[in-house]
Design a protein around this motif. Sequence first.
Motif, PDB file in Angstrom:
ATOM      1  N   THR A 226      57.516-109.184 -72.169  1.00  0.00           N
ATOM      2  CA  THR A 226      56.155-109.484 -72.555  1.00  0.00           C
ATOM      3  C   THR A 226      56.226-110.825 -73.137  1.00  0.00           C
ATOM      4  OG1 THR A 226      56.208-108.051 -74.689  1.00  0.00           O
ATOM      5  CG2 THR A 226      54.840-107.375 -72.480  1.00  0.00           C
TER       6      THR A 226
ATOM      7  N   LEU B  26      51.517-107.366 -80.545  1.00  0.00           N
ATOM      8  CA  LEU B  26      50.995-107.304 -79.108  1.00  0.00           C
ATOM      9  C   LEU B  26      52.076-107.411 -78.125  1.00  0.00           C
ATOM     10  CD1 LEU B  26      47.900-109.568 -79.724  1.00  0.00           C
ATOM     11  CD2 LEU B  26      47.887-107.058 -79.637  1.00  0.00           C
ATOM     12  N   ARG B  27      53.273-108.302 -78.200  1.00  0.00           N
ATOM     13  CA  ARG B  27      54.220-108.389 -77.415  1.00  0.00           C
ATOM     14  C   ARG B  27      55.495-107.872 -78.008  1.00  0.00           C
ATOM     15  NH1 ARG B  27      50.785-112.649 -76.463  1.00  0.00           N
ATOM     16  NH2 ARG B  27      51.893-113.923 -78.369  1.00  0.00           N
TER      17      ARG B  27
ATOM     18  N   THR C 159      45.629-105.696 -70.670  1.00  0.00           N
ATOM     19  CA  THR C 159      47.022-106.015 -70.024  1.00  0.00           C
ATOM     20  C   THR C 159      47.987-105.981 -71.147  1.00  0.00           C
ATOM     21  OG1 THR C 159      45.917-107.123 -68.600  1.00  0.00           O
ATOM     22  CG2 THR C 159      48.128-107.573 -68.536  1.00  0.00           C
ATOM     23  N   ARG C 160      48.773-105.161 -71.463  1.00  0.00           N
ATOM     24  CA  ARG C 160      49.860-105.218 -72.337  1.00  0.00           C
ATOM     25  C   ARG C 160      50.595-106.505 -72.515  1.00  0.00           C
ATOM     26  NH1 ARG C 160      54.839-103.505 -72.193  1.00  0.00           N
ATOM     27  NH2 ARG C 160      55.931-102.715 -74.283  1.00  0.00           N
ATOM     28  N   GLY C 161      50.630-107.016 -73.665  1.00  0.00           N
ATOM     29  CA  GLY C 161      51.305-108.172 -73.794  1.00  0.00           C
ATOM     30  C   GLY C 161      50.220-109.432 -74.054  1.00  0.00           C
ATOM     31  N   PHE C 162      49.145-109.190 -73.815  1.00  0.00           N
ATOM     32  CA  PHE C 162      48.077-110.416 -74.097  1.00  0.00           C
ATOM     33  C   PHE C 162      47.059-109.910 -75.135  1.00  0.00           C
ATOM     34  CE2 PHE C 162      49.534-111.271 -69.912  1.00  0.00           C
ATOM     35  CZ  PHE C 162      49.669-112.448 -69.885  1.00  0.00           C
TER      36      PHE C 162
END
Lengths: 278, 378
Positions: free
Chosen positions: B316, B310-311, A275-278
Amino acid sequence: MKAAAGAPREAQVLSRTDETADMFTLHLRLTDARARAAYRFTPGQFNMLYLPGIGGVPISIASDPDRRETLDHTIRAVGRVTRVLAQLRAGDSVGLRGPYGRGWPMHDAEGQDLVVVTGGLGCAPVVAAIGYVVARRERFGRLAILQGVKHSADLIWRERYDAWARLPDTRVRLAADKPDHHWGDHIGLVTDLLDEVQLRPDRTVALVCGPEPMMLAAAGRLARLNVPETRIWVSLERGFQCGVGHCGHCQLGPYFVCRDGPVFRWADVGWLLGTRGF
Amino acid sequence: MTSASFLPRDRLQALFDRLREQGYRCVGPRVRDGTVIYDDLTDAANLPVGIGARQAPGSYRLTHEGHSRCFAWANGPQALKPLLFAPRESLWRAVRHDDGRMRFEPTAQQSRQLAVVGVRACDLAALTLQDAHFAADIADAGYASRRGGLLLIGVDCTHPADTCFCASTGDGPGIGSGADIALSELESGFLVRPNSAAGALLCDALPLRDASDDELYTAAAELESARSKQHRRLPGRNLRDALFANLDHPRWNDVAGRCLSCGNCVAVCPTCFCSTEREEAAFDGSESTRVRLWDSCFSAEHSYLHGRLLRPDTRTRYRQWLTHKLGGWHDQYGRSGCVGCGRCITWCPVGIDISAEAAAICGETVEPGEARGTREGS
Ligand code: SF4
Ligand code: SF4
């Protein structure tokens, strides 16, 4: 051994091994005899290595937990801190904090078949686990070691793989995406090999380490082969700074990866990875 | 209704005097730069007498109300947090000797006993959460030392701000069990309820009389009225599953279009705990100090891993903040990380309202007027 917040302890470089042009192993020894005697760890745990004026970096412990003379750290010189660590020589000092996190489930894995899936270069956490099993071969069932690389020339520690392949009940398979014409093993992804090693799903423990897309693919393939998600373990990396779950950088959904991991059951983290962002 | 004593308003100075005599450094609300913040306070006359605080999404303004009360304002930008989790903390000092050897010395100082007067219920709840994070099995030395010497004198909130929603999170507006002494401010003075041995010791030295039934009744009624004035609320106490099931909700894009990624919300939030470490080296390289600074999940470096982020975007990052605050905290510390103080709403430059965002994402429609100051729609 309980992790502690606080200042590092001094460790001295007893010797170093150059593995490749940019990979090296530091054989470290805590200077303080009492700290050395009290130090216990499990394969898969890590230390923060620290250089005053430069900073700290998390490095997995590569040596065997019962071999107490040195703590080995295999490092790739890719970042600011690791490039300076690469210049260390025997006799130099570093700061060491740790061990941190939760390692591989080596105890629970006794008596079970093991399949180790790893991608990329010298994935240190998994090398520690393999070393542990190999040194206690009789305590485990079948062992399958599956290593994937992109280019065949990326493969290091060829002799180790050859030596492991000669052990009883042990299979070693290598996969290269882009092989040269000497390549004698699988061409393609390391996850393809899972179909070929004939797992016994209900008595297999899978240890997976590498880039996250590869771990996702491996866990998916293992699940299709009926290996329960609670028997699939992965080692994760996030931006560890403090190592004790205080700084917040390594959060992955509900977890502090440095404290709750870095080794997790797939059943616990699979839903977040990818999951993008985790 | 628990029994309570009464401290007449004109005897309030005795509280500060006794604290000083008992060896405490005393901190309390002061007006500074147009806000109420906690700072050194030894004189009751320096309390924010007659001051109110008008708050709305993206705005905060002090008002002069012309009354004699000194705790008739809802919280300012700063909670107890900076007093315990220091915005800047030295962790250790590294000394490098000529022969290449290194020595590491912890730099945490033993801190003096600190009394904080005028603590709010939301901040006491937040303190319990910070304790769970910093002072449980793996304790942070600096935090634990300051926490050990802390005496807390709480005051019930009778003047909540438009942005407060502590009643909905169950953390206020009345002082619960977290304070050494709980005060309720009335026109003529204060109800005083000790709640610990240290609190009782202090109360024994104060010029108290028994509280009358009328005073007890009035205090309870004011508290009830404060509770019913709060109109914001979270759509539930446990939004964990709803948030993690909605990681692709279109509202994340919508809020990302408004959010500036400035991190104000994190800086004012009394439970946020992220930090980053830095080296401060002496010029000659012989020494360096490891320093810890507050960090925010809205900063780029927060999600840095091996040369990538990553964000990488606001969507995000805001999602990280909200899924952690209202979701991940349940796994980590057994409850939501939000105590309903409303600071992140007041101090957000564009007035983003956590309760409205949570309602939109967790599938509850916001009643008209409940999301004042935020852009409409989801
Ligand atoms: S999230 Fe906002 S309302 Fe909740 S505790 Fe933090 S600052 Fe207060
Ligand atoms: S929500 Fe508001 S305060 Fe928080 S980062 Fe975004 S703009 Fe800044």
